[in-house]
Design a protein around this motif. Structure first.
Motif, PDB file in Angstrom:
ATOM      1  N   LYS A   1       0.835  -1.191   0.000  1.00  0.00           N
ATOM      2  CA  LYS A   1       0.000   0.000   0.000  1.00  0.00           C
ATOM      3  C   LYS A   1       0.872   1.243   0.000  1.00  0.00           C
ATOM      4  O   LYS A   1       1.940   1.266   0.617  1.00  0.00           O
ATOM      5  N   SER A   2       0.398   2.276  -0.680  1.00  0.00           N
ATOM      6  CA  SER A   2       1.118   3.537  -0.672  1.00  0.00           C
ATOM      7  C   SER A   2       0.157   4.658  -1.055  1.00  0.00           C
ATOM      8  O   SER A   2      -1.031   4.431  -1.314  1.00  0.00           O
ATOM      9  N   ILE A   3       0.686   5.873  -1.065  1.00  0.00           N
ATOM     10  CA  ILE A   3      -0.066   7.055  -1.482  1.00  0.00           C
ATOM     11  C   ILE A   3       0.641   7.668  -2.685  1.00  0.00           C
ATOM     12  O   ILE A   3       1.865   7.772  -2.710  1.00  0.00           O
ATOM     13  N   GLY A   4      -0.139   8.077  -3.665  1.00  0.00           N
ATOM     14  CA  GLY A   4       0.410   8.761  -4.828  1.00  0.00           C
ATOM     15  C   GLY A   4      -0.109  10.181  -4.910  1.00  0.00           C
ATOM     16  O   GLY A   4      -1.174  10.501  -4.366  1.00  0.00           O
ATOM     17  N   VAL A   5       0.624  11.035  -5.592  1.00  0.00           N
ATOM     18  CA  VAL A   5       0.152  12.378  -5.914  1.00  0.00           C
ATOM     19  C   VAL A   5       0.500  12.651  -7.369  1.00  0.00           C
ATOM     20  O   VAL A   5       1.635  12.435  -7.803  1.00  0.00           O
ATOM     21  N   LEU A   6      -0.503  13.026  -8.152  1.00  0.00           N
ATOM     22  CA  LEU A   6      -0.276  13.255  -9.573  1.00  0.00           C
ATOM     23  C   LEU A   6       0.757  14.349  -9.790  1.00  0.00           C
ATOM     24  O   LEU A   6       0.751  15.380  -9.118  1.00  0.00           O
ATOM     25  N   CYS A   7       1.629  14.133 -10.771  1.00  0.00           N
ATOM     26  CA  CYS A   7       2.638  15.149 -11.090  1.00  0.00           C
ATOM     27  C   CYS A   7       1.984  16.409 -11.649  1.00  0.00           C
ATOM     28  O   CYS A   7       2.412  17.524 -11.346  1.00  0.00           O
ATOM     29  N   LYS A   8       0.948  16.218 -12.472  1.00  0.00           N
ATOM     30  CA  LYS A   8       0.155  17.314 -13.018  1.00  0.00           C
ATOM     31  C   LYS A   8      -1.298  16.869 -13.046  1.00  0.00           C
ATOM     32  O   LYS A   8      -1.591  15.675 -12.979  1.00  0.00           O
ATOM     33  N   LYS A   9      -2.196  17.820 -13.190  1.00  0.00           N
ATOM     34  CA  LYS A   9      -3.636  17.546 -13.117  1.00  0.00           C
ATOM     35  C   LYS A   9      -4.064  16.389 -13.999  1.00  0.00           C
ATOM     36  O   LYS A   9      -4.768  15.487 -13.557  1.00  0.00           O
ATOM     37  N   ASP A  10      -3.676  16.390 -15.267  1.00  0.00           N
ATOM     38  CA  ASP A  10      -4.144  15.369 -16.209  1.00  0.00           C
ATOM     39  C   ASP A  10      -3.062  14.357 -16.575  1.00  0.00           C
ATOM     40  O   ASP A  10      -3.156  13.668 -17.586  1.00  0.00           O
ATOM     41  N   SER A  11      -2.047  14.257 -15.731  1.00  0.00           N
ATOM     42  CA  SER A  11      -0.926  13.371 -16.025  1.00  0.00           C
ATOM     43  C   SER A  11      -1.214  11.938 -15.603  1.00  0.00           C
ATOM     44  O   SER A  11      -2.001  11.687 -14.682  1.00  0.00           O
ATOM     45  N   ASN A  12      -0.605  10.996 -16.287  1.00  0.00           N
ATOM     46  CA  ASN A  12      -0.637   9.595 -15.853  1.00  0.00           C
ATOM     47  C   ASN A  12       0.534   9.261 -14.938  1.00  0.00           C
ATOM     48  O   ASN A  12       0.610   8.159 -14.411  1.00  0.00           O
ATOM     49  N   GLU A  13       1.438  10.202 -14.770  1.00  0.00           N
ATOM     50  CA  GLU A  13       2.588   9.998 -13.890  1.00  0.00           C
ATOM     51  C   GLU A  13       2.316  10.579 -12.514  1.00  0.00           C
ATOM     52  O   GLU A  13       1.625  11.594 -12.373  1.00  0.00           O
ATOM     53  N   PHE A  14       2.861   9.900 -11.520  1.00  0.00           N
ATOM     54  CA  PHE A  14       2.653  10.357 -10.150  1.00  0.00           C
ATOM     55  C   PHE A  14       3.892  10.086  -9.317  1.00  0.00           C
ATOM     56  O   PHE A  14       4.744   9.261  -9.676  1.00  0.00           O
ATOM     57  N   VAL A  15       3.975  10.783  -8.190  1.00  0.00           N
ATOM     58  CA  VAL A  15       5.037  10.543  -7.221  1.00  0.00           C
ATOM     59  C   VAL A  15       4.536   9.544  -6.186  1.00  0.00           C
ATOM     60  O   VAL A  15       3.454   9.721  -5.604  1.00  0.00           O
ATOM     61  N   ASP A  16       5.291   8.484  -5.988  1.00  0.00           N
ATOM     62  CA  ASP A  16       5.020   7.526  -4.916  1.00  0.00           C
ATOM     63  C   ASP A  16       5.549   8.147  -3.631  1.00  0.00           C
ATOM     64  O   ASP A  16       6.759   8.206  -3.397  1.00  0.00           O
ATOM     65  N   LEU A  17       4.654   8.652  -2.798  1.00  0.00           N
ATOM     66  CA  LEU A  17       5.070   9.406  -1.613  1.00  0.00           C
ATOM     67  C   LEU A  17       5.848   8.553  -0.621  1.00  0.00           C
ATOM     68  O   LEU A  17       6.862   8.991  -0.065  1.00  0.00           O
ATOM     69  N   CYS A  18       5.394   7.328  -0.390  1.00  0.00           N
ATOM     70  CA  CYS A  18       6.038   6.482   0.605  1.00  0.00           C
ATOM     71  C   CYS A  18       7.410   6.006   0.138  1.00  0.00           C
ATOM     72  O   CYS A  18       8.332   5.859   0.952  1.00  0.00           O
TER      73      CYS A  18
END
Length: 289
Positions: free
Chosen positions: A12-29
């Motif tokens: 389990k983890s939390i993501g945050v989108l790099c940009k509003k409509d992006s498919n890429e995200f930062v894996d916070l954990c």
């Protein structure tokens, strides 16, 4: 920011989108091991998402693609899920109700939730599974007896909910609870959008449900009988809202049971709920095995 809960390789983890409509995200954990692996835990210690902001701007952030993960329930074990009924005049009218003087409140349990892209389960005992497009918000700050002036200070972010309901069970008693709490019927997600990305109180957002691509509900949050501020004031007259609590704000006209003939969700259907500037919550429907 747009934060979400996910599972990858059993973790389990939390993501945050790099940009509003992006498919890429930062894996916070993966970027910062001190960040809890669930949004409920993160909100409890960091309701302003300071750690998430730092990770998003970290040049060494771990970047991943949404296609490679499984969405998890946004807040998987909220302390309480407070739901409103009859918060749009047109929906109250189609159900045979006059404009209410006070909203109908009921509670959902955590076992009734389903994540974005997960299956909503139609139980064996009923074929009257209905869709309901709703705006949700998640509490970030403890509050009781809040006022119009400070109510919005308690919100961590906004999301989308499908308050799928078993209409025959909902009407077995004057209380709606039993028809609203079948396992895995409440779609929730895909992400939590922080208030800075939306109009104040999420006012004036188009809200729509689609069943197999056909538009079933089409309304706007400006049509609320009780807006987000008033909702918080009413709830906190009664109870303390706590970090991680979820509030569901009611559905507009166009639900299946009020149609001629009625339209209910069945196995194989795809139900989408879209709210302007938040996103699209998508769930397939499957019969209980």
């Amino acid at each position: 920011m747009r934060l979400f809960s996910f599972i990858q390789n059993g973790r389990k983890s939390i993501g945050v989108l790099c940009k509003k409509d992006s498919n890429e995200f930062v894996d916070l954990c993966a970027t910062n091991s001190s960040i809890p692996a669930d949004l409920y835990g993160l909100i409890a210690i960091d309701p302003q998402f300071t750690k998430a902001k730092e990770a998003l701007s970290n040049p060494n952030a771990v970047i991943k693609n949404i296609a490679d993960i499984q969405f998890d329930i946004l807040i998987d074990r909220p302390g309480k899920i407070v739901c409103m009924g009859l918060n749009y005049a047109d929906h109250a009218k189609e159900g045979g109700n006059a404009r209410p003087d006070y909203p109908s409140f009921f509670l959902r349990g955590p076992s009734s939730l389903a994540s974005h892209q997960a299956r909503i389960i139609r139980p064996k005992v009923s074929d009257k599974l209905d869709y309901e497009a709703e705006l949700a918000f998640v509490v970030g700050k403890k509050g009781r007896n809040l006022t119009r002036e400070n109510a919005l200070d308690c919100i961590a972010g906004y999301s989308i909910f499908n308050d799928a309901s078993l209409r025959d069970y909902q009407r077995k008693t004057t209380q709606w609870t039993i028809g609203k709490n079948f396992d895995q019927t409440g779609g929730f997600g895909p992400w939590l959008v922080t208030p800075d990305e939306l109009p104040l109180g999420a006012h004036g957002l188009q809200i729509q449900s689609r069943l197999n691509g056909a538009v079933m509900q089409n309304a706007n949050t400006k049509d609320f009988l009780w807006d987000v501020v008033e909702t918080i004031v009413l709830i906190t007259e009664c109870m303390t809202l706590e970090p991680g609590d979820v509030v569901i704000t009611g559905t507009p006209a166009g639900v299946g049971y009020a149609r001629t003939p009625p339209v209910f969700m069945k196995s194989g259907d795809i139900c989408e709920i879209e709210i302007e500037n938040i996103g699209v919550l998508r769930n397939s429907i499957e019969d209980q095995t």
